[in-house]
Design a protein around this motif. Sequence first.
Motif, PDB file in Angstrom:
ATOM      1  N   LEU A 219       0.899  -1.191   0.081  1.00  0.00           N
ATOM      2  CA  LEU A 219       0.171   0.112   0.053  1.00  0.00           C
ATOM      3  C   LEU A 219       0.701   1.331  -0.018  1.00  0.00           C
ATOM      4  CD1 LEU A 219      -2.787  -0.781   2.624  1.00  0.00           C
ATOM      5  CD2 LEU A 219      -3.075  -0.740   0.140  1.00  0.00           C
ATOM      6  N   PHE A 220       2.183   1.239   0.665  1.00  0.00           N
ATOM      7  CA  PHE A 220       2.850   2.194   0.902  1.00  0.00           C
ATOM      8  C   PHE A 220       3.320   2.795  -0.864  1.00  0.00           C
ATOM      9  CE2 PHE A 220       7.229   3.905   1.664  1.00  0.00           C
ATOM     10  CZ  PHE A 220       6.781   5.066   2.342  1.00  0.00           C
ATOM     11  N   ARG A 221       3.774   1.770  -1.289  1.00  0.00           N
ATOM     12  CA  ARG A 221       4.371   1.819  -2.598  1.00  0.00           C
ATOM     13  C   ARG A 221       3.261   2.641  -3.660  1.00  0.00           C
ATOM     14  NH1 ARG A 221       7.877  -0.683  -6.405  1.00  0.00           N
ATOM     15  NH2 ARG A 221       7.416   0.316  -8.261  1.00  0.00           N
ATOM     16  N   GLU A 222       2.106   2.034  -3.341  1.00  0.00           N
ATOM     17  CA  GLU A 222       0.855   2.800  -4.020  1.00  0.00           C
ATOM     18  C   GLU A 222       0.825   4.348  -3.757  1.00  0.00           C
ATOM     19  OE1 GLU A 222      -2.307   2.526  -6.523  1.00  0.00           O
ATOM     20  OE2 GLU A 222      -0.827   0.894  -6.120  1.00  0.00           O
ATOM     21  N   ALA A 223       0.954   4.675  -2.672  1.00  0.00           N
ATOM     22  CA  ALA A 223       0.803   6.235  -2.121  1.00  0.00           C
ATOM     23  C   ALA A 223       1.792   6.874  -2.689  1.00  0.00           C
ATOM     24  CB  ALA A 223       0.721   6.050  -0.531  1.00  0.00           C
ATOM     25  N   TYR A 224       3.371   6.140  -2.401  1.00  0.00           N
ATOM     26  CA  TYR A 224       4.464   6.901  -2.710  1.00  0.00           C
ATOM     27  C   TYR A 224       4.403   7.233  -4.141  1.00  0.00           C
ATOM     28  CZ  TYR A 224       9.294   7.976  -2.002  1.00  0.00           C
ATOM     29  OH  TYR A 224      10.483   8.589  -2.027  1.00  0.00           O
ATOM     30  N   GLU A 225       4.164   6.091  -5.078  1.00  0.00           N
ATOM     31  CA  GLU A 225       4.041   6.314  -6.452  1.00  0.00           C
ATOM     32  C   GLU A 225       3.175   7.196  -7.141  1.00  0.00           C
ATOM     33  OE1 GLU A 225       4.802   2.535  -8.363  1.00  0.00           O
ATOM     34  OE2 GLU A 225       5.282   3.673 -10.483  1.00  0.00           O
ATOM     35  N   HIS A 226       1.788   7.006  -6.686  1.00  0.00           N
ATOM     36  CA  HIS A 226       0.646   7.571  -7.217  1.00  0.00           C
ATOM     37  C   HIS A 226       0.102   8.917  -6.438  1.00  0.00           C
ATOM     38  CE1 HIS A 226       1.131   4.479 -10.053  1.00  0.00           C
ATOM     39  NE2 HIS A 226       1.182   3.730  -9.197  1.00  0.00           N
ATOM     40  N   GLY A 227       0.488   8.993  -5.361  1.00  0.00           N
ATOM     41  CA  GLY A 227      -0.161  10.046  -4.276  1.00  0.00           C
ATOM     42  C   GLY A 227      -1.112   9.525  -3.655  1.00  0.00           C
ATOM     43  N   GLY A 228      -1.191  10.212  -2.407  1.00  0.00           N
ATOM     44  CA  GLY A 228      -2.206   9.630  -1.326  1.00  0.00           C
ATOM     45  C   GLY A 228      -1.453  10.076   0.007  1.00  0.00           C
ATOM     46  N   LEU A 229      -2.496  10.059   1.205  1.00  0.00           N
ATOM     47  CA  LEU A 229      -2.190  10.171   2.462  1.00  0.00           C
ATOM     48  C   LEU A 229      -1.710   9.034   3.195  1.00  0.00           C
ATOM     49  CD1 LEU A 229      -1.293  12.411   4.678  1.00  0.00           C
ATOM     50  CD2 LEU A 229      -3.660  12.037   5.435  1.00  0.00           C
ATOM     51  N   PHE A 230      -0.364   8.708   3.627  1.00  0.00           N
ATOM     52  CA  PHE A 230      -0.386   7.454   4.204  1.00  0.00           C
ATOM     53  C   PHE A 230      -0.039   7.818   5.583  1.00  0.00           C
ATOM     54  CE2 PHE A 230       1.896   3.703   5.629  1.00  0.00           C
ATOM     55  CZ  PHE A 230       1.539   2.618   4.695  1.00  0.00           C
ATOM     56  N   HIS A 231      -0.880   6.997   6.286  1.00  0.00           N
ATOM     57  CA  HIS A 231      -0.765   6.932   7.807  1.00  0.00           C
ATOM     58  C   HIS A 231      -0.097   5.746   8.551  1.00  0.00           C
ATOM     59  CE1 HIS A 231      -3.351   6.620  11.679  1.00  0.00           C
ATOM     60  NE2 HIS A 231      -2.193   7.362  12.091  1.00  0.00           N
ATOM     61  N   PHE A 232       1.206   6.197   9.041  1.00  0.00           N
ATOM     62  CA  PHE A 232       1.863   5.269   9.859  1.00  0.00           C
ATOM     63  C   PHE A 232       1.199   5.182  11.343  1.00  0.00           C
ATOM     64  CE2 PHE A 232       4.724   6.944   6.949  1.00  0.00           C
ATOM     65  CZ  PHE A 232       5.590   5.901   6.186  1.00  0.00           C
ATOM     66  N   ASP A 233       0.388   4.119  11.654  1.00  0.00           N
ATOM     67  CA  ASP A 233      -0.373   4.007  12.815  1.00  0.00           C
ATOM     68  C   ASP A 233       0.546   3.491  13.965  1.00  0.00           C
ATOM     69  OD1 ASP A 233      -2.452   4.629  14.682  1.00  0.00           O
ATOM     70  OD2 ASP A 233      -3.880   3.456  13.702  1.00  0.00           O
ATOM     71  N   GLU A 234       0.181   3.781  15.098  1.00  0.00           N
ATOM     72  CA  GLU A 234       1.171   3.256  16.271  1.00  0.00           C
ATOM     73  C   GLU A 234       2.682   3.349  15.780  1.00  0.00           C
ATOM     74  OE1 GLU A 234      -0.683   2.110  18.719  1.00  0.00           O
ATOM     75  OE2 GLU A 234      -2.408   1.781  17.815  1.00  0.00           O
ATOM     76  N   MET A 235       3.235   4.379  15.566  1.00  0.00           N
ATOM     77  CA  MET A 235       4.714   4.613  14.858  1.00  0.00           C
ATOM     78  C   MET A 235       5.629   4.234  16.024  1.00  0.00           C
ATOM     79  SD  MET A 235       6.301   7.957  13.373  1.00  0.00           S
ATOM     80  CE  MET A 235       8.074   8.303  13.421  1.00  0.00           C
ATOM     81  N   ASP A 236       5.263   4.510  17.258  1.00  0.00           N
ATOM     82  CA  ASP A 236       6.075   4.327  18.473  1.00  0.00           C
ATOM     83  C   ASP A 236       6.356   2.875  18.768  1.00  0.00           C
ATOM     84  OD1 ASP A 236       3.761   4.590  19.365  1.00  0.00           O
ATOM     85  OD2 ASP A 236       4.095   5.813  21.076  1.00  0.00           O
ATOM     86  N   ASN A 237       5.404   1.967  18.203  1.00  0.00           N
ATOM     87  CA  ASN A 237       5.482   0.653  18.258  1.00  0.00           C
ATOM     88  C   ASN A 237       6.184  -0.283  17.082  1.00  0.00           C
ATOM     89  OD1 ASN A 237       4.458  -1.501  19.961  1.00  0.00           O
ATOM     90  ND2 ASN A 237       2.572  -1.633  19.094  1.00  0.00           N
ATOM     91  N   ALA A 238       6.612   0.522  16.235  1.00  0.00           N
ATOM     92  CA  ALA A 238       7.392  -0.110  15.233  1.00  0.00           C
ATOM     93  C   ALA A 238       8.891  -0.388  15.344  1.00  0.00           C
ATOM     94  CB  ALA A 238       7.480   0.996  13.762  1.00  0.00           C
TER      95      ALA A 238
END
Length: 388
Positions: A219-238
């Motif tokens: 999904l990240f590739r999709e947003a990165y290449e074609h545009g979109g808002l990507f939400h990294f939820d629970e970032m401090d858990n990664a």
Amino acid sequence: MVLVKHSERTVRKPCRSCGRSDLYWAHDTDRIYHKACPRCEVTGSFVLIERDGSRHNCRNTTDGTGDPAPDMELDGPTEDEDREAPSVPAPVSPDVQTALGMLVGALTPQVDRAEIEAMVKEAVANVVFPTRTVVERANGERKEFTGATHHKLGDVIISLMAGEHVLMVGPAGTGKSTIAEQAAEGLGLKSYSISLSPQTPASQLLGYMQATGDYVPSLFREAYEHGGLFHFDEMDNAHPSVLAVMNAALANGHMAFPDQMVKRHPDFRAVASANTYGRGATRSYVGRQAIDAATLDRFSVETIEVDETLENELCHSTGLEIDQVEQVLTFVRGLRANAEAHSMPVVISPRASVGMCRLLAAGRSWESAVQARVRRGMGDTEWNKING
Ligand SMILES: Nc1ncnc2c1ncn2[C@@H]1O[C@H](COP(=O)(O)OP(=O)(O)OP(=O)(O)O)[C@@H](O)[C@H]1O
Ligand SMILES: [Mg+2]
């Protein structure tokens, strides 16, 4: 144009052009004010908005612009309006005004009509309404959110519009994930989200090559290449390896995916949420990872606290009787304040108040709703402390 609601209460001085006072102060971010508002931290001149969050376009103007008199915009709220809004938890439906009007009629002529009208006006003016957000995009399109929104939604959207990536930090259940979805809607971008955990592999962001040599995109590739808002939820858990990928993606205008280099789309934006500020575990969020300074540096940070007017609205929308909702809110907020005062490792989020209202509306007893939604296995010592 983004209108960020400033006042919780209706204006004290009516609009000078049309005389209406059922309006609120807001900041118009397109019109730069000389300094950031000390309360909202928004730079934008004061304008009047309607109860639904739309701009007050006053028809009573002589210049035909529809704008209220220009000096209105500079006045801003009075000191009285700017004081902390009183907590009046029950939102009053428009029917209340009608009911109060009938009450006035029933009492007249025994009681002075003008006196009652003044009392009614005062009561209605003190009602706290939840924030409604309206976004006007650069291309002139307008997005009006129908329901209540967290009062920080406007700030998050403004930062994203300015090209920033935004990290939202706040306790559980304050509405961070919802803000991420609404921000995408407000900006007219496709919304993507991934909930990160220590087990989330980097391939979940990068995609991977199959044994056949075919690339399986993420999904990240999709947003990165074609545009979109990507939400990294629970970032401090990664896991740190995932944060390294995120860092590389945000730092550069291109990124090496397993199959090829990809250029970042100009409409790619990232928003992340976390329960901690990335400095490692806290008493309430024990498993959280420290986030390295380079990754943190990529984000503008917005603190997302409990928005009590939003919590009111969500509780009332469960259909529970108004006085019972009041009882739940007073009880839950008391526990929340005690937990904070005693630095206890428990989270009493709006999910607790809304959940209790739902259970009570469905016929569960007060005691069982408290056990299921708030106490949840807490031992006597802890419970007596929080419930003291
Ligand atoms: N503006 C809103 N309108 C309606 N419901 C909302 C709104 N904001 C939050 N909620 C509801 O409140 C609950 C908590 O919201 P959300 O999941 O967005 O919080 P969160 O801060 O992401 O929580 P966590 O830290 O646990 O991930 C959800 O059930 C969500 O649907
Ligand atoms: Mg969330």
